[in-house]
Design a protein around this motif. Structure first.
Motif, mmCIF file in Angstrom:
data_model
loop_
_atom_site.group_PDB
_atom_site.id
_atom_site.type_symbol
_atom_site.label_atom_id
_atom_site.label_comp_id
_atom_site.label_asym_id
_atom_site.label_seq_id
_atom_site.Cartn_x
_atom_site.Cartn_y
_atom_site.Cartn_z
ATOM 1 N N ARG A 144 0.832 -1.219 0.000
ATOM 2 C CA ARG A 144 0.000 0.000 0.000
ATOM 3 C C ARG A 144 0.860 1.259 0.000
ATOM 4 N N THR A 145 1.864 1.311 0.848
ATOM 5 C CA THR A 145 2.680 2.528 0.922
ATOM 6 C C THR A 145 3.503 2.708 -0.346
ATOM 7 N N ARG A 146 3.966 1.625 -0.927
ATOM 8 C CA ARG A 146 4.727 1.712 -2.170
ATOM 9 C C ARG A 146 3.835 2.190 -3.309
ATOM 10 N N GLU A 147 2.611 1.678 -3.357
ATOM 11 C CA GLU A 147 1.686 2.096 -4.412
ATOM 12 C C GLU A 147 1.312 3.569 -4.282
ATOM 13 N N ARG A 148 1.216 4.074 -3.046
ATOM 14 C CA ARG A 148 0.912 5.501 -2.848
ATOM 15 C C ARG A 148 2.074 6.373 -3.308
ATOM 16 N N ARG A 149 3.301 5.903 -3.040
ATOM 17 C CA ARG A 149 4.485 6.681 -3.422
ATOM 18 C C ARG A 149 4.845 6.539 -4.890
ATOM 19 N N HIS A 150 4.617 5.334 -5.435
ATOM 20 C CA HIS A 150 4.999 5.029 -6.818
ATOM 21 C C HIS A 150 3.836 4.308 -7.508
ATOM 22 N N PRO A 151 2.763 5.037 -7.828
ATOM 23 C CA PRO A 151 1.576 4.368 -8.397
ATOM 24 C C PRO A 151 1.826 3.658 -9.716
ATOM 25 N N GLN A 152 2.856 4.014 -10.435
ATOM 26 C CA GLN A 152 3.135 3.366 -11.720
ATOM 27 C C GLN A 152 3.756 1.978 -11.538
ATOM 28 N N GLU A 153 4.344 1.695 -10.346
ATOM 29 C CA GLU A 153 4.965 0.390 -10.109
ATOM 30 C C GLU A 153 3.895 -0.634 -9.749
ATOM 31 N N LYS A 154 4.074 -1.822 -10.202
ATOM 32 C CA LYS A 154 3.200 -2.939 -9.850
ATOM 33 C C LYS A 154 4.028 -4.018 -9.197
ATOM 34 N N SER A 155 3.457 -4.744 -8.247
ATOM 35 C CA SER A 155 4.178 -5.826 -7.568
ATOM 36 C C SER A 155 4.416 -6.980 -8.484
#
Length: 187
Positions: A176-187
């Protein structure tokens, strides 16, 4: 903190010598020995009451009699002692009696929430039984020890250190925190 508790325990143990001497110590002396751990007056009263109760119930200031009880009976007995809640009772069961209990401390609660294993709000004490039921008995000791260490070292309450965390890829909070900071990245 743990160092304060350890220092207070060592001081008490050194001064008392044998636990059988504990009921005879004054509450004021016990307080001086344990005050570094905080809540000295309260803890001193509870320690003295527990020592007297163990001596009365078992003829000695010992928990060895709990070994002959079922885990549920031993937990119930411990919960009847002054100042002992489920976390303390389950720590005693797990560490002193090698029982498959799962003490839920703040680190365990926070990490299990962040991982998405549980979705629980504070207060922790309302979720202890549910969390213990979720953890298979064979994993309780190792998981508890691991979560406490992870919480102390990396998964702090305010500023978790996610980058070096070995389980971040399995962590809902990290995603969640990664997606908020870097919305273009996907797991």
């Amino acid at each position: 903190d743990d160092r304060s508790f350890s220092a207070a325990y060592r001081r008490l143990r050194r001064e008392v010598g044998s636990w059988k001497n504990l009921p005879r110590l004054s509450t004021a002396r016990i307080r001086r020995l344990v005050e570094a751990a905080g809540l000295g007056n309260q803890r001193a009263r509870e320690i003295k009451q527990i020592a007297r109760r163990l001596d009365r119930d078992f003829g000695s200031v010992t928990l060895s009699a709990l070994s002959g009880m079922s885990t549920d009976e031993a937990e119930e007995y411990l919960l009847g002692l002054p100042g002992i809640g489920k976390k303390s009772a389950r720590c005693i069961l797990m560490y002193s009696l090698a029982r498959p209990a799962f003490p839920v401390d703040t680190h365990c609660f926070r990490i299990l929430n962040r991982l998405g294993v549980i979705e629980a709000n504070l207060p922790i004490r309302q979720h202890e039984d549910k969390i213990q039921r979720l953890i298979p008995p064979s994993l309780r000791y190792s998981l508890h020890v691991t979560l406490v260490a992870l919480g102390r070292d990396l998964c702090h309450s305010r500023t978790p250190r996610c980058a070096p965390c070995p389980i971040r890829t399995d962590c809902a909070y990290y995603r969640r925190t990664r997606e908020r900071r870097h919305p273009q990245e996907k797991s």
